[in-house]
Design an enzyme around this catalytic site. Structure first.
Site, PDB file in Angstrom:
ATOM      1  N   GLU A 110       0.828  -1.016   0.128  1.00 39.53           N
ATOM      2  CA  GLU A 110       0.061   0.082   0.022  1.00 39.53           C
ATOM      3  C   GLU A 110       0.868   1.234  -0.004  1.00 39.53           C
ATOM      4  OE1 GLU A 110      -3.231  -0.247   3.075  1.00 39.53           O
ATOM      5  OE2 GLU A 110      -2.477  -2.416   3.361  1.00 39.53           O
ATOM      6  N   LYS A 112       2.058   4.620   1.420  1.00 41.70           N
ATOM      7  CA  LYS A 112       2.021   5.475   2.553  1.00 41.70           C
ATOM      8  C   LYS A 112       1.881   6.997   2.422  1.00 41.70           C
ATOM      9  CE  LYS A 112       5.177   5.966   6.659  1.00 41.70           C
ATOM     10  NZ  LYS A 112       5.020   7.201   6.876  1.00 41.70           N
ATOM     11  N   ASP A 114       1.070  10.550   3.574  1.00 45.02           N
ATOM     12  CA  ASP A 114       1.561  11.490   4.508  1.00 45.02           C
ATOM     13  C   ASP A 114       0.654  12.424   5.232  1.00 45.02           C
ATOM     14  OD1 ASP A 114       3.573  12.483   6.093  1.00 45.02           O
ATOM     15  OD2 ASP A 114       4.489  13.659   4.760  1.00 45.02           O
ATOM     16  N   GLU A 169      -5.500   7.753   7.370  1.00 37.14           N
ATOM     17  CA  GLU A 169      -4.824   8.875   7.235  1.00 37.14           C
ATOM     18  C   GLU A 169      -5.770  10.130   6.805  1.00 37.14           C
ATOM     19  OE1 GLU A 169      -1.141   9.898   7.859  1.00 37.14           O
ATOM     20  OE2 GLU A 169      -1.656   7.974   8.828  1.00 37.14           O
ATOM     21  N   TYR A 221      -6.937   2.053   5.775  1.00 36.20           N
ATOM     22  CA  TYR A 221      -6.113   1.212   5.278  1.00 36.20           C
ATOM     23  C   TYR A 221      -6.215  -0.114   6.462  1.00 36.20           C
ATOM     24  CZ  TYR A 221      -3.274   4.214   8.500  1.00 36.20           C
ATOM     25  OH  TYR A 221      -2.565   4.769   9.571  1.00 36.20           O
ATOM     26  N   LYS A 308      10.876   3.604   2.800  1.00 36.21           N
ATOM     27  CA  LYS A 308      10.834   5.051   2.453  1.00 36.21           C
ATOM     28  C   LYS A 308      11.355   5.445   1.094  1.00 36.21           C
ATOM     29  CE  LYS A 308       8.637   6.536   6.200  1.00 36.21           C
ATOM     30  NZ  LYS A 308       9.180   7.929   6.794  1.00 36.21           N
ATOM     31  N   CYS A 402      30.137  21.891  29.788  1.00 38.48           N
ATOM     32  CA  CYS A 402      28.709  21.761  29.600  1.00 38.48           C
ATOM     33  C   CYS A 402      28.230  23.619  29.218  1.00 38.48           C
ATOM     34  CB  CYS A 402      27.944  21.507  30.840  1.00 38.48           C
ATOM     35  SG  CYS A 402      26.156  21.579  30.663  1.00 38.48           S
ATOM     36  N   CYS A 405      25.882  24.475  32.496  1.00 39.62           N
ATOM     37  CA  CYS A 405      26.385  24.626  33.919  1.00 39.62           C
ATOM     38  C   CYS A 405      28.021  24.644  34.126  1.00 39.62           C
ATOM     39  CB  CYS A 405      26.068  23.440  34.807  1.00 39.62           C
ATOM     40  SG  CYS A 405      26.719  21.862  34.432  1.00 39.62           S
ATOM     41  N   CYS A 420      27.249  15.754  30.159  1.00 42.95           N
ATOM     42  CA  CYS A 420      27.718  16.452  31.445  1.00 42.95           C
ATOM     43  C   CYS A 420      27.170  15.595  32.655  1.00 42.95           C
ATOM     44  CB  CYS A 420      26.699  17.743  31.699  1.00 42.95           C
ATOM     45  SG  CYS A 420      26.660  18.712  33.036  1.00 42.95           S
ATOM     46  N   CYS A 426      22.646  20.234  37.077  1.00 41.25           N
ATOM     47  CA  CYS A 426      22.422  21.052  35.598  1.00 41.25           C
ATOM     48  C   CYS A 426      20.890  21.048  35.200  1.00 41.25           C
ATOM     49  CB  CYS A 426      23.280  20.081  34.632  1.00 41.25           C
ATOM     50  SG  CYS A 426      23.191  20.647  32.666  1.00 41.25           S
TER      51      CYS A 426
END
Length: 665
Positions: A110, A112, A114, A169, A221, A308, A402, A405, A420, A426
């Site tokens: 199927e 996909k 978006d 969708e 779907y 994809k 860091c 901090c 860190c 922090c």
């Protein structure tokens, strides 16, 4: 003809015209004629409110105002899909599938799309509920808005199950999106960025009449429910079409992985001819029996894979590299880019992952870089255009302290990221840990969001997540945008979180490497927080699926004096730090040390219930038959090759009744 009969006839006619136009793309009457019939129905319904029907086509125009969308738990979890980016990925997936199931494996391919995921619930053929995906476990109810979408049937046709969910969708076709933007530009408004985000945002509009003005469509779907009398994915798609749903015609049953590749290659070219955005192909094992056998990981079904299409790329200038601190102390370098359009969105930032990635690509400030947005939400830099590098360019020197901090960073052997170590001092780490603690899959504290957590920390009202349980209404009322009702909801939400079960509390503590699945394993094995706290590395690695890295992290967490104080405070506040009496009553060690493989179709209990019974009683569920398998629990239609393999290895085969008798059920 009676008034009631006239009303019903008009409703039937309009529903049929809607179905043919928005689902079948067939126009039988003009827009003017349709509008006149709709007006006649509206007039009749206004004069005769005794014949009101919430599913009348007149309600398609919207008008319901929803100020707060209720959070609803999905009856069936909405899983994510594992992604693949190459044929090798798909071949490896196919090998895993064929190891776990018997017989020929066919696939449904199927496209996909978006858009924004949605779950629709139908009872007795009527739409009763529409819920967004949310976090997969729960989402927002947007029924009033979904009812305005013409391709969503309010009442079904034909022979449908008594109750089921159907997933799909919500998409915005290119033509409709472009027309919306033309109208916005004409009145001086900013155009919308892309169809997907516009479709998603439409679902959360408060006024359903505004949603009705948008040319949204719903492409379905997946059907989910009990006693569906459907044997396969491709059959389910056809049933959905028969009942009145809009199911894309591109879906195709194929008989081999080579045919899957042919489908992908065809649509990688022809997707540009489609009226909607699409970013790949979803491949599903067609047989529902095979799907049951394959089951799920913690995050995704084993029987499906999303391929994809190749990601889009653009080039732009990298202006500056900055550094973010996560809740675990991990440092993430971020590329701040000259804004550029990519895959329908404006990209301003991209992840650089870690120091090794920067060094590998020799990424520098001022470089012209190639940015890609594929399967990942956050764009990434994949290469540098060295032909455009400035003459005075200097190599990137990774930070040593860091950025928040100023503590010197550490990097453990074998780790990709710098950290860190200032765990309790922090601020981004403190805020991040508390935000994780309150998240939906953890304590799910209603009325408390990430921004409010940051405010509470910055105002010195809390310093760790145990401080939440000392907050009062008077503490939080002075906060920015905090009204009386919001303050009540926040305090009530904190109080209710004391009822969250132990496995979610353990996950909420934010122990490094302890995700949802590991938390469940630890709770099942140790049952009490004190037992976990006292466990040695050696004890921990003997727990199913707990490795040395996780064991070291758990031991380190509970050795911290600060964490010991926090745990003691959570106990005192009444947070669940031991397994419940009810859960304990359903557990035993009767099957300890035994590995079961479950195969076939079951009648007395479902496959998932059967697996849970095995795990609750100390056994382990295996994915395939091997010499380590103790028993095979065989239902109807168990594959012959699995049975033959079990017999060859001398593994005892139990029927469903044999297994239940083994547990005295």
């Amino acid at each position: 003809m009676t008034i009631e009969a006239q009303i019903q006839q008009l409703r039937d006619e309009l529903n049929n015209y809607n179905y043919k136009y928005y689902v079948l793309d067939q126009s039988e009457i003009s827009d003017f004629e349709f509008d006149m019939k709709l007006k006649s129905l509206q007039d009749l319904e206004a004069k005769h409110p005794e014949f009101y029907d919430e599913n009348s086509p007149t309600n398609r125009v919207g008008g319901t105002i929803t100020k707060n969308f209720n959070t609803v738990v999905h009856d069936y979890r909405m899983y994510s899909l594992d992604n693949s980016y190459s044929k090798d990925d798909l071949l490896a997936w196919e090998q895993r599938v064929k190891k776990m199931v018997d017989g020929d494996v066919f696939y449904t391919c199927e496209l996909k799309y978006d858009g924004a995921s949605i779950s629709l619930t139908y009872e007795n053929g009527v739409l009763t509920k529409a819920v967004t995906r949310g976090d997969g476990v729960q989402g927002d109810e947007v029924t009033a808005n979904i009812k305005t979408i013409k391709s969503v049937p309010l009442k079904l046709k034909g022979d449908y199950p008594e109750k089921f969910d159907i997933r799909g969708e919500i998409v915005l076709p290119f033509d409709g999106f472009n027309k919306m933007n033309e109208d916005r530009i004409e009145i001086g408004e900013e155009p919308y960025r892309n169809p997907r985000n516009t479709a998603s945002g439409s679902l959360k509009l408060q006024d359903s009449s505004e949603v009705a003005k948008r040319p949204l469509e719903c492409l379905l779907y997946t059907i989910i429910g009990r006693n569906l009398n459907i044997q396969s994915q491709i059959e389910g798609l056809q049933k959905a079409r028969d009942w009145g749903f809009k199911v894309p015609s591109a879906a195709k049953l194929v008989h081999s992985i080579d045919e899957v590749f042919e489908f992908i290659e065809y649509w990688d070219v022809h997707r540009h001819d489609l009226p909607y955005e699409t970013d790949g192909v979803v491949i599903k094992v067609n047989s529902f029996q095979h799907q049951d056998e394959l089951g799920y990981t913690a995050k995704a079904p084993r029987w499906a894979m999303a391929y994809k299409f190749k990601a889009e790329q653009v080039s732009t200038r990298l202006n500056e590299i900055t550094y973010q601190v996560g809740r675990t102390g991990a440092i993430t370098p971020v590329a701040n880019l000259e804004p550029v359009e990519l895959a329908g969105t404006t990209v301003k930032r991209a992840s650089l992952h870690n120091a090794d990635q920067i060094a590998k690509l020799d990424i520098r400030e001022g470089d012209e870089v190639f940015v890609e947005k594929g399967g990942e939400i956050i764009p990434k830099i994949i290469a540098v255009d060295l032909t455009q590098r400035p003459a005075d360019s200097q190599p990137t020197i990774y930070i040593t302290h860091c950025p928040e901090c100023h503590t010197e960073l550490v990097r453990q052997e074998g780790e990709a990221q710098h950290y860190c170590p200032n765990y309790n001092g922090c601020k981004p780490q403190i805020i991040g840990r508390i935000q994780h603690f309150i998240s939906r899959k953890a304590m799910d504290i209603d009325g408390l969001g990430g921004e409010t957590v940051a405010l509470l920390v910055n105002e010195d009202l809390i310093h760790n997540y145990s401080d939440l349980y000392e907050l009062t209404k008077d503490d939080v009322l002075p906060l920015e945008r905090m009204a009386e009702k919001s303050a009540d909801n926040l305090i009530n939400g904190i109080e209710l979180s004391k009822q969250v079960p132990f496995e979610r509390v353990l996950y909420a503590l934010g122990i490094r490497y302890v995700g949802e699945t590991v938390a469940k394993k630890l709770v099942k094995h140790f049952k009490y927080i004190d037992a976990i706290a006292e466990a040695t590395e050696e004890t921990l690695v003997n727990v199913d699926e707990i490795g040395v890295k996780i064991a070291k992290s758990v031991v380190a967490f509970f050795q911290s004096d600060e964490n010991k104080i926090i745990i003691d405070r959570l106990k005192a506040f009444g947070v669940s730090l031991e397994i419940s009496v009810e859960a304990l009553a359903n557990q035993s060690d009767e099957l300890a040390g035994k590995v079961f493989v479950v195969s076939g179709v079951f009648t007395t209990v479902s496959r998932d219930e059967l697996k849970k019974m095995i795990e609750d009683n100390g056994g382990k569920v295996g994915s395939s038959i091997s010499s380590k398998t103790s028993f095979v629990v065989a239902g109807d239609k168990m594959g012959p090759s699995k049975r033959a393999k079990a017999e060859k290895l001398g593994i005892e085969i139990l029927s469903e009744n044999d297994f239940l008798q083994l547990l005295n059920v």
